[in-house]
Enzyme design. Sequence first.
Site, PDB file in Angstrom:
ATOM      1  CE1 TYR A   4      -3.920   2.182   0.453  1.00  7.24           C
ATOM      2  CE2 TYR A   4      -2.360   3.471   1.747  1.00  7.24           C
ATOM      3  CZ  TYR A   4      -3.559   3.377   1.080  1.00  7.24           C
ATOM      4  OH  TYR A   4      -4.392   4.448   1.004  1.00  7.24           O
ATOM      5  CG  PHE A  38     -19.430  12.107 -27.340  1.00  8.60           C
ATOM      6  CD1 PHE A  38     -19.359  13.299 -26.644  1.00  8.60           C
ATOM      7  CD2 PHE A  38     -18.423  11.177 -27.156  1.00  8.60           C
ATOM      8  CE1 PHE A  38     -18.301  13.556 -25.779  1.00  8.60           C
ATOM      9  CE2 PHE A  38     -17.351  11.420 -26.301  1.00  8.60           C
ATOM     10  CZ  PHE A  38     -17.304  12.623 -25.607  1.00  8.60           C
ATOM     11  CG  PHE A  43      -8.255  15.750 -24.809  1.00  6.14           C
ATOM     12  CD1 PHE A  43      -8.510  15.178 -26.047  1.00  6.14           C
ATOM     13  CD2 PHE A  43      -8.505  14.996 -23.665  1.00  6.14           C
ATOM     14  CE1 PHE A  43      -9.004  13.884 -26.136  1.00  6.14           C
ATOM     15  CE2 PHE A  43      -8.993  13.705 -23.761  1.00  6.14           C
ATOM     16  CZ  PHE A  43      -9.246  13.147 -24.988  1.00  6.14           C
ATOM     17  CB  THR A  44     -13.143  15.987 -24.378  1.00  6.29           C
ATOM     18  OG1 THR A  44     -12.302  14.847 -24.206  1.00  6.29           O
ATOM     19  CG2 THR A  44     -13.657  16.037 -25.802  1.00  6.29           C
ATOM     20  NE  ARG A  98     -14.098  13.105 -30.636  1.00  6.40           N
ATOM     21  CZ  ARG A  98     -13.969  12.856 -29.333  1.00  6.40           C
ATOM     22  NH1 ARG A  98     -12.785  12.648 -28.799  1.00  6.40           N
ATOM     23  NH2 ARG A  98     -15.007  12.825 -28.545  1.00  6.40           N
ATOM     24  CG  ASP A 102      -1.939  16.307 -22.388  1.00 10.89           C
ATOM     25  OD1 ASP A 102      -1.389  15.203 -22.258  1.00 10.89           O
ATOM     26  OD2 ASP A 102      -3.164  16.435 -22.573  1.00 10.89           O
ATOM     27  CE  LYS A 133      -5.403   8.611 -24.844  1.00 12.64           C
ATOM     28  NZ  LYS A 133      -6.005   9.918 -24.661  1.00 12.64           N
TER      29      LYS A 133
HETATM   30  C1  LIG Z   1      -6.472  10.743 -23.789  1.00 18.25           C
HETATM   31  C2  LIG Z   1      -5.958  12.066 -23.502  1.00 18.25           C
HETATM   32  C3  LIG Z   1      -6.125  12.640 -22.231  1.00 18.25           C
HETATM   33  C4  LIG Z   1      -6.935  11.976 -21.147  1.00 18.25           C
HETATM   34  O1  LIG Z   1      -6.383  10.772 -20.737  1.00 18.25           O
HETATM   35  P1  LIG Z   1      -7.290   9.595 -20.129  1.00 18.25           P
HETATM   36  O2  LIG Z   1      -6.282   8.580 -19.683  1.00 18.25           O
HETATM   37  O3  LIG Z   1      -8.186   9.096 -21.214  1.00 18.25           O
HETATM   38  O4  LIG Z   1      -8.064  10.155 -19.004  1.00 18.25           O
HETATM   39  C5  LIG Z   1      -5.568  13.890 -22.028  1.00 18.25           C
HETATM   40  N1  LIG Z   1      -4.900  14.536 -22.994  1.00 18.25           N
HETATM   41  C6  LIG Z   1      -4.722  14.008 -24.223  1.00 18.25           C
HETATM   42  C7  LIG Z   1      -3.961  14.767 -25.242  1.00 18.25           C
HETATM   43  C8  LIG Z   1      -5.244  12.756 -24.517  1.00 18.25           C
HETATM   44  O5  LIG Z   1      -5.065  12.255 -25.749  1.00 18.25           O
END
Ligand SMILES: *Cc1c(COP(=O)(O)O)cnc(C)c1O
Length: 482
Positions: free
Chosen positions: A80, A455, A132-133, A389, A223, A266
């Site tokens: 932990y 969506f 980004f969303t 998109r 990011d 990613k």
């Molecule tokens: C996917 C993504 C995020 C968010 O990451 P999650 O792991 O899906 O929460 C943030 N910024 C960018 C550029 C992304 O492609």
Amino acid sequence: MSQIKFYNREPVPVEMHKVKIVQKLSLLPAKERLEKMKNAGFNTFMLHNGDIFMDMLTDSGVNAMSDNMQAAMLHADDAYAGSETFYRMNDKLTEIFGIKHLLPTHQGRACEHIIAQHFVKPGSCVIMNYHFTTSKAHVTRLGGRVEELVKDEGLVVKSDLPFKGNIDLDKVKACIAKEGADNIAYMRLEAGTNLIGGQPISYENMKAATELAKEYGIVTVLDASLLQDNLYFNKTREEGLKDKSIREIARMIADLFDIVYFSARKFGFGRGGGIMVRDEEMFHAMEDYITMFEGFLTYGGMSVKEMEALIVGFEETMDLDIISQGPQFINHCVKELDKLGVPMVTPGGGLGAHIDARQVVDHIPAEQYPAGSLVAALYLCGGIRGMERGTLSEERNPDGTEHIASVEMVRLAFPRRVFTLSQTEYVIDRVKWLYDHRHLIGGLRFVHEPKTLRFFTGRLEPVSDWPEKLIAEYIKDFGEDQ
Ligand SMILES: *Cc1c(COP(=O)(O)O)cnc(C)c1O
């Protein structure tokens, strides 16, 4: 290596890996796909994965792990608090980015939640090359505002510019002058961009933008979720960097920022996330959010097995052979479709191939969701799942009218190291078929429309019996069983 040369034929991208574990796919007969699409409310998010042949919805959490990543999971240290796995992960990221402190999180949006929570106040402004969303949602949730200052040329669909994700420095200067530096919570640069077609940002542009921010004492945030593709483009498209190694470029980029965060769904081929913080005081000030929202400071909501795999995945991200696969496959797909006359976002970027739906189905009114209709049709005609998109992904205006999106695209994501070139050829073929039969595609309308992020879970229906007619035509060419 950038691209294997061929002796006697047009070169194609060659996989620098071999397949050791496979997952069986099935291609349902066309009429069954129509039933599945109806059950899913013509929303590709609502399909079951078992009913899909080529899942190109996203690159998030679906990239293939290597043998070494899986092997590493066995020596994960379950604790932990004080897990050795955490310290190994911290050391690896410090080695790559040259930043000492790691705050672990369960995924990318959790990083955004914490960074926004720490810096954004009601009325404050966050400068971005593009939103980004989730990065925007966390800022607006706290009463902040996002200023998207990408160069105008970044939104031109067809182009041969190498770095369409670049931020416009004049717009940045004007924004700082208008807002006042004190009201700017931070500058967030996304390398590469997600919502404008995986287009990269150049090192030179990041350098100039962060220098400007520093002049005004504005915190700089990278990011790095899509950094692996961006690094490939920095190396192959940016004149001054072609003799630098991926590791050197990654370090040069990180050196420009106070904070580097990433989605490890990613970056690193796994699942998880992290925030690297340069300043010790800032780091300690943000720790409480981790223990409150994510988990203890040495796992942050991640499984330690994933963390061990990620340590190897981060190292693999420094290998040009490995990170070339995604962009080269995407480039192949974009180039071939472009040759066939299908309107694509060019040049090919990272993340996926993007079809300009507004041009393909220009007979469908914006209020009937051109990209949503095209992406539904692509599942019907090939079992391929992409992501809308466009307008469907937007929220309505306060007065209830549709907010028409500036770009209307279908994204075909290429999860890394997952698909083969023959599968890519299949996708190219089906997209071309659909393009040639585009007049058969009709619009969609909502039957259940959620108020936010509609969506994801909304349900729609076709405005006519166009799906039946499209499937009938498809069967004429390919038979009942495909
Ligand atoms: C996917 C993504 C995020 C968010 O990451 P999650 O792991 O899906 O929460 C943030 N910024 C960018 C550029 C992304 O492609």
